[in-house]
Structures are given as C-alpha cells and as structure tokens.
Scaffold this active site. Structure first.
Site, PDB file in Angstrom:
ATOM      1  N   CYS A   1       0.840  -1.193   0.000  1.00  0.00           N
ATOM      2  CA  CYS A   1       0.000   0.000   0.000  1.00  0.00           C
ATOM      3  C   CYS A   1       0.879   1.248   0.000  1.00  0.00           C
ATOM      4  O   CYS A   1       2.105   1.173   0.119  1.00  0.00           O
ATOM      5  CB  CYS A   1      -0.934   0.004   1.205  1.00  0.00           C
ATOM      6  SG  CYS A   1      -0.057   0.087   2.795  1.00  0.00           S
TER       7      CYS A   1
ATOM      8  N   ASP B   1       4.065 -28.574  -2.414  1.00  0.00           N
ATOM      9  CA  ASP B   1       5.270 -28.585  -1.593  1.00  0.00           C
ATOM     10  C   ASP B   1       4.805 -28.580  -0.138  1.00  0.00           C
ATOM     11  O   ASP B   1       3.645 -28.259   0.147  1.00  0.00           O
ATOM     12  CB  ASP B   1       6.112 -27.350  -1.906  1.00  0.00           C
ATOM     13  CG  ASP B   1       7.272 -27.184  -0.945  1.00  0.00           C
ATOM     14  OD1 ASP B   1       8.028 -28.145  -0.769  1.00  0.00           O
ATOM     15  OD2 ASP B   1       7.399 -26.090  -0.358  1.00  0.00           O
TER      16      ASP B   1
ATOM     17  N   ASP C   1      11.324 -25.241  -5.586  1.00  0.00           N
ATOM     18  CA  ASP C   1      10.061 -25.513  -6.279  1.00  0.00           C
ATOM     19  C   ASP C   1       9.959 -24.798  -7.628  1.00  0.00           C
ATOM     20  O   ASP C   1       9.018 -25.042  -8.377  1.00  0.00           O
ATOM     21  CB  ASP C   1       8.873 -25.057  -5.416  1.00  0.00           C
ATOM     22  CG  ASP C   1       8.821 -25.765  -4.078  1.00  0.00           C
ATOM     23  OD1 ASP C   1       9.034 -26.988  -4.062  1.00  0.00           O
ATOM     24  OD2 ASP C   1       8.591 -25.092  -3.063  1.00  0.00           O
TER      25      ASP C   1
END
Length: 717
Positions: free
Chosen positions: A39, A442, A619
C-alpha cells in the site's frame, strides 16, 4: 558473553563484520526487492527509512514491481540499506539491476493506454459532429462537418492504430495472416471510403466507424495487457537471486569483488547471514547452512572443512572460507535456471482459445470481403458501391467481439479472485486452471508455515525454562528463535558462547549448561533440540504448524475428485507427519528440484493436467514445468515469478475457489465465442447483400462487443 548475530537471509546480502576491511569497486544504483509492501503507507515508510540514511542521496519505491531503487551518496553497501529497512519492519532483499528489466513492460502499458484515450476522445468528438449530419445538415454544411471529422480522424487513427498496423505489417512481411491484418484493413478502408465520399460531396462518411473500431479493439488489447502485466520470467528472477558481489580472499584479506571476476579455485569468504555466491568446498570454518530454499530441508545442516556447498544456500552461524569449484553459469543455481527456461518454453507453446479462433478468422474475413467487392463491382459496375459494401463486410466482421471474448472474461474472473486474495498473473492461467485434475503441493512454507513451534514446553520445569530462554536469546538459529518466543523469566547464565554446529553453552549455578542439536534421527516426525541443565537432559520438540485453511483445501480438492500429491525435499518423518494430518495418501520425501521436475513430467506424460503449489527456490522448476502454478506471497521472488497465480493472504482455502472460478471463466469464454460466431453468421449475409452501410456495420459491431462484455461479467456471480 557472546553477542547474537542476526542473519541476513536475502538474495544479495554480503554481511561483513565491521572489523573486516572491504574494498567496493565503485558506487552505483542499488536495487532492492520489497516483497511484503502492499500500500501507499508501505511506500512512504520504505522511502522515509531509506532517505533518512546518511549515505542515501535519493530512494524511490515502485509498488507494482515491489522494488526500491537507491542512488547512494557514498560507497554504501546494500546490507546497510537492508538493515535500515529491517529496523523499520520492512523485508528487503538486494537484486542485481542488470538481471531484471521490467521498464519495457511499463512503457508498453502506458503507450497502449494513451492510444486508447486518444481513440476514445477523437471518437466522441467525431460523433458529436455526426449528429449534425444525421439531423439533416446538407450540402456545404455537411461537407464542412465531414472535412472537420477527417481532420480529427486521420491523425488519431494513424496514432491509435499503430499496434495493429505494426503487427499486420510484420505478418504480411512473413507471408502469413493474423487477426491484425483484417483489423488494419477495415480501419484503413473505412477511412479511405470516407475520404472518397467526402471528396465527392457524398451523403455519408464513416470516420466515426473507424475510430470506434480502434477504441473497442484497443480496449480489448489493454484488458489483455493488464492480465499479464505482472508476469515476469522466472529464469530471469533466478539469475537475479545470484549474489552480485562476493568477498574474495586476496593475501588473507577479504575484498568485495564483482561475482564475474571470481574464478574456479579462488577462495571466497562467506560471513554469517550471507548467501553463498558459488559452488565449492569448505576449506576453513564451521557453520550451519539453511538449505530450505534449495532443497526444502527444514533443519539447518552442519558443514565443516571438506563439506560441499552450493550457490544460494544461506550461511547462518559462523564464517566460512570456500574454495570455488563452479562459478557463473556452471553453478547449481544457473543449472536450475536453465531447467526453468526449458519448462517456460514448453508452457509458451500453449495455444490460447483466442489464438485458435484467430487462425480460422483472418483468412475467412478476407475471402468474404473480396467476394462481396468482386460480386458487386462485376454485377453493377459501380466501384463506389462495391467499396462501401466491402468496407461494411470488413467492419461488421471485425473481431472486436473475439478480441474482447477472452480479456473481458479473464479480467472479470481475475477481479473476483483478487477480492478472495488471489492475484492472477498469466493471461492463459484461467484456461489451464480449468483443466486441472492433479494438484501437487510442496510442504515447507506452503502447506505449513515453515516456522518451527515449540511443543511440550510446559513439561520443562520453570527454572530450567529460564536457563533455556537465556541461552536461546543470544542465537539466531530458527529453533532458538522458537524458544525465545516463549514468555518467562530469564536465568542469570554467565560465559555464554555459541559454537557453530555444537550449540550454545554457559555457566549456571556453578555447572555447565548447554542448548544444542538433539540426537534424534531426522526421519522422526518432530525436529528436536537437547537442553542439558540441572544434571539432566531435556528433549525439546518442535512442530511445523499447518498453514491456515490447509485441511479445508485438501478436503475440498479430494471431494472434487482431484488427485492430491505431496512432494517435499524434507526428511521422511516430517513429510509423513504432515501428510497424515492432512489426509494425503501420496507423499514423497527427500525430493530434489530435478526430481520434482521429473515427477511432474511423468504425470503429464500419463495425461494428467498438473497444478503445482510451492514457495521455495527448490520448487521453481516444478512450478514452471506444471500446466499451471500457484505460490503464496511469502514465497521467494523467483517462485512467485514462475507462478501463474499468487496467493496474497495466509489462508490456503481460496485456492479451491480459484479452480471453480477458472471453470466458470472458461465456460463464459466459450459462450462469447458462440455469441461472436452467431453474430457473424447473421450479420455477414446482410452486409454482403448491401443492407448495411459501414456506419450500420460499426453500430452492429459495437453491439456485439457490448454483448460479449456483459456476458463476461456473469463470471462474478
């Protein structure tokens, strides 16, 4: 008493103790990744923290890219700036500016939006002028309004339509057709016919039709751009994870040197908190390495002289001197990046539904328009009438509806998922997600929080707890942090010393107390530490908590008939424990990145459509190889870049909604194609028969586009 060393586990950090002389070759802009900002308040906090640093000239934060660019006044290191942000509570990592280039995407988006605005503004003005003509203006007044319309339309069309003209020109030069060829021809023919009519004081001109075409087509193009604006190459991000500089040992002195200057055989110093820049062998020192991002192992691994280490692993507790055995493109990190690049190229061969439709559309439109022109010219001998009808056919069949069919739906679906906490990055993610039948997870950091939690603490006597808390307070080890997080008084322990790989020891009530590694096999369900105090040994157990919504997600996927598989680089015990708690029957432990890649390829070879959900560097290859992939926002930058969808919150439950929404979106896309097809079947004969002027054709085309857009909104319900 030993002073605690806070690890700097960041992609570009070179944590250097103050007493070590460091030579930095030259000053330059520093690029930091700020993955947690979300933000304007985050932007102000980050910029304030950086600009307040005495060595910073100016700092700017980009919320979209989640990056800070810092121009230093002096030869300041990136680690000092990371420290400043960390003190402000903002996570930061250094990136190599030469490895990540996203400004081209920003520029393309701005240019597309500007062309859309120009087309819309010009179309509104020309329509206002057309009202006078439709209201009965004639002769010189009508001709004046037509010429004013031409003066507005010509520069606007030439500027706004450039993306279509450039694409059409490239296609024609390559002797092929694409969807932009008939689009360009329709726009130019509408303008040319209008100029011809205006020059002959004709009653009708179609400048507004040409501009309307541009506007609707650019709207579809911009919607499509927005759905893919966040996507970046995961292979580039893996390269950006490489430490840009390293401490090269020169005559026994560490000198900060560009990584490209490191050669095989050189000695490199890796300080606590630093990421290894090369593959190599430890020649001096003992420490613990965090390999969780590379292999998925939750427990740090003790390394000493003679141990083999790899690039991107994080040194946690003690300085290591490493002799480089592989540098640059030969490191394990670059080999992983090559696997990712191969997987990315395979995914890029995926053909979207819109592209398949375009392959049939372009030649058909040209044939219909040419036949209409030839038939009317030969039948009537009126070139002016034949041109008008040919233009009407091109305009009425112009692929605005096809151009909006996919982006309108994906934008609506992406908006719904965003409100659920999912950011869709890829323009084809919805279509691929809708076909998924197998979900691969995972473990560490994905199904679990990745943070150890102390269990059974109440069974330890309070006096002994106080000793453990005091010992744990001086260490940056993840298990020590889990102990330190407990509330309670601290004992007065003297002579505290932390030794890499051995633990923390001190003197309490005249005896030696120690907190260190447990003697339990890594294949047990819990990670353990051993506390020696009061003449007794206390085994402390740690558990990796499940991520919020994990149980609900797995249950929902299994109820939907999807196969769920767990692939983890962790030891067998923790993997079995998590799979049992979640009800996953297919679980595989000790999986290296290439093994995850091979298993996903095997599943795809058996006809499975695979969704991969993961968060770590280990991954990344699997995420890219899968048909579609999702990562949490807490994942490494490279993993998020490799993913099609990013989970913004901590709760996993919305992932089930993503699949449901994707199926709904694909259904709406197919309905839009059906609407566009039915529209063309009805409209083309009318235009070819001479019942539609180019203006009527433009109105009909606009109606079909609006219908497609309204149908796309139904994906929200």
């Amino acid at each position: 008493m030993a002073e605690a060393v806070r690890p700097m586990a960041c992609p570009g950090c070179v944590a250097v103790p103050a007493q070590m002389p460091v030579v930095r070759p030259k000053a330059g802009d520093i690029l930091l990744s700020l993955p947690a900002i979300h933000c304007m308040r985050c932007i102000r906090s980050a910029e304030s923290a950086l600009n307040a640093h005495p060595d910073v000239e100016i700092a700017r934060v980009n919320l979209t890219l989640k990056r800070a660019t810092i121009t230093p006044k002096t030869d300041v290191g990136a680690s000092a700036l990371v420290d400043a942000l960390d003190a402000a509570g903002i996570e930061a990592h250094e990136l190599d500016p030469g490895a990540v280039a996203s400004t081209a995407m920003d520029k393309a988006g701005r240019e597309l939006l500007m062309r859309l605005a120009v087309a819309g503004f010009a179309a509104m003005n020309v329509m206002l002028l057309s009202v006078a003509v439709w209201s009965g203006a004639s002769d010189a007044t009508r001709d004046l309004f037509h010429w004013i319309s031409a003066a507005i339309t010509l520069p606007a069309v030439l500027f706004a339509g450039q993306p279509f003209y450039a694409s059409a020109f490239r296609a024609l030069r390559a002797r092929r057709l694409n969807m932009d060829v008939p689009i360009s021809l329709a726009i130019l023919l509408a303008v040319g016919t209008s100029l011809y009519e205006t020059a002959l004081s004709g009653e009708h001109a179609y400048f507004d039709a040409a501009l309307t075409l541009c506007f609707f087509l650019l709207a579809g193009r911009y919607l499509e751009f927005r759905t893919r604006a966040a996507a970046r190459s995961a292979a580039q991000e893996l390269t950006a994870l490489e430490v840009p500089r390293a401490l090269l040992m020169v005559d026994g002195t560490p000198v900060e040197t560009d990584l490209v200057q490191i050669k095989v055989g050189d000695l490199v110093l890796v300080c606590p908190g630093g990421r290894l820049p090369v593959d190599g062998v430890v020649v001096e020192g003992q420490s613990e390495l965090d390999r969780h991002l590379v292999t998925g192992e939750t427990n740090p691994v003790v390394v000493a002289v003679g141990a083999t280490v790899h690039a991107a692993e994080i040194n946690m507790t003690g300085p290591l001197t490493v002799r480089a055995t592989a540098v640059g493109q030969d490191t394990s990190l670059h080999q992983m990046a090559e696997l990712v690049a191969i997987a990315e190229s395979g995914r890029s061969r995926y053909t979207a539904l819109a592209d398949k439709a375009a392959g049939l559309y372009a030649p058909g439109v040209h044939i219909l328009s040419a036949l209409a022109f030839a038939g009317w010219w030969l039948g009537t001998g009126d070139l002016r009438l034949a041109l008008n009808i040919a233009a009407a056919v091109l305009i009425i069949t112009c692929p605005c509806a096809l151009g909006l069919a996919v982006p309108a739906v994906t934008t609506a679906a992406a908006g719904r998922l965003f409100r659920k906490g999912l950011l869709v990055k890829s323009p084809t993610a919805m279509e691929r997600l809708a076909t998924v039948d197998t979900v691969v997870f995972d473990k560490t950091g994905t199904l679990t929080t990745g943070q150890p939690r102390l269990v059974g603490w109440d069974a330890v006597p309070q006096g002994i707890q106080a000793v453990a808390l005091r010992l744990a307070d001086v260490s940056a080890h993840p298990l020590s942090k889990a102990i330190s997080a407990q509330s309670g008084a601290r004992a007065d322990v003297a002579d505290i010393v932390e030794r890499s790989g051995e633990g923390i020891s001190g003197r309490w009530n005249g005896e030696t107390v120690r907190l260190g590694r447990g003697d339990i096999s890594s294949d047990t369900a819990h990670t353990t530490a051993m506390l020696q105090a009061g003449g007794l040994n206390y085994q402390l157990a740690f558990e990796d908590d499940l991520r919020a919504g994990a149980k609900d997600l797995i249950a929902a996927l299994q109820q939907s008939g999807l196969d769920v598989i767990l692939l983890s680089g962790d030891a067998q015990g923790p993997v079995d424990d998590v799979s049992a708690r979640l009800g996953i029957t297919q679980a595989h432990a000790r999986m290296r990145p290439e093994q995850k890649f091979d298993m996903i390829r095997d599943l795809q070879g058996q006809g499975a459509r695979v969704l991969m959900v993961g968060d770590g560097l280990n991954d990344t290859v699997a995420l890219t190889a899968a048909d579609v992939s999702i990562s949490p926002a807490s994942a490494l930058d490279a993993a998020r870049s490799a993913s099609d969808v990013v989970l913004l919150g901590q709760n996993l439950a919305p992932l089930a909604e993503a699949i449901t929404t994707a199926k709904s979106a694909t259904k709406r896309i197919k309905e839009n194609f059906q609407i566009a097809t039915i529209y063309n079947i009805l409209a083309v004969p009318l235009a070819a028969a001479g019942f539609a002027t180019p203006l009527i054709a433009a109105l009909a085309m606009s109606s079909s586009s609006i219908t497609v857009s309204l149908n796309a909104l139904r994906v929200r319900s």
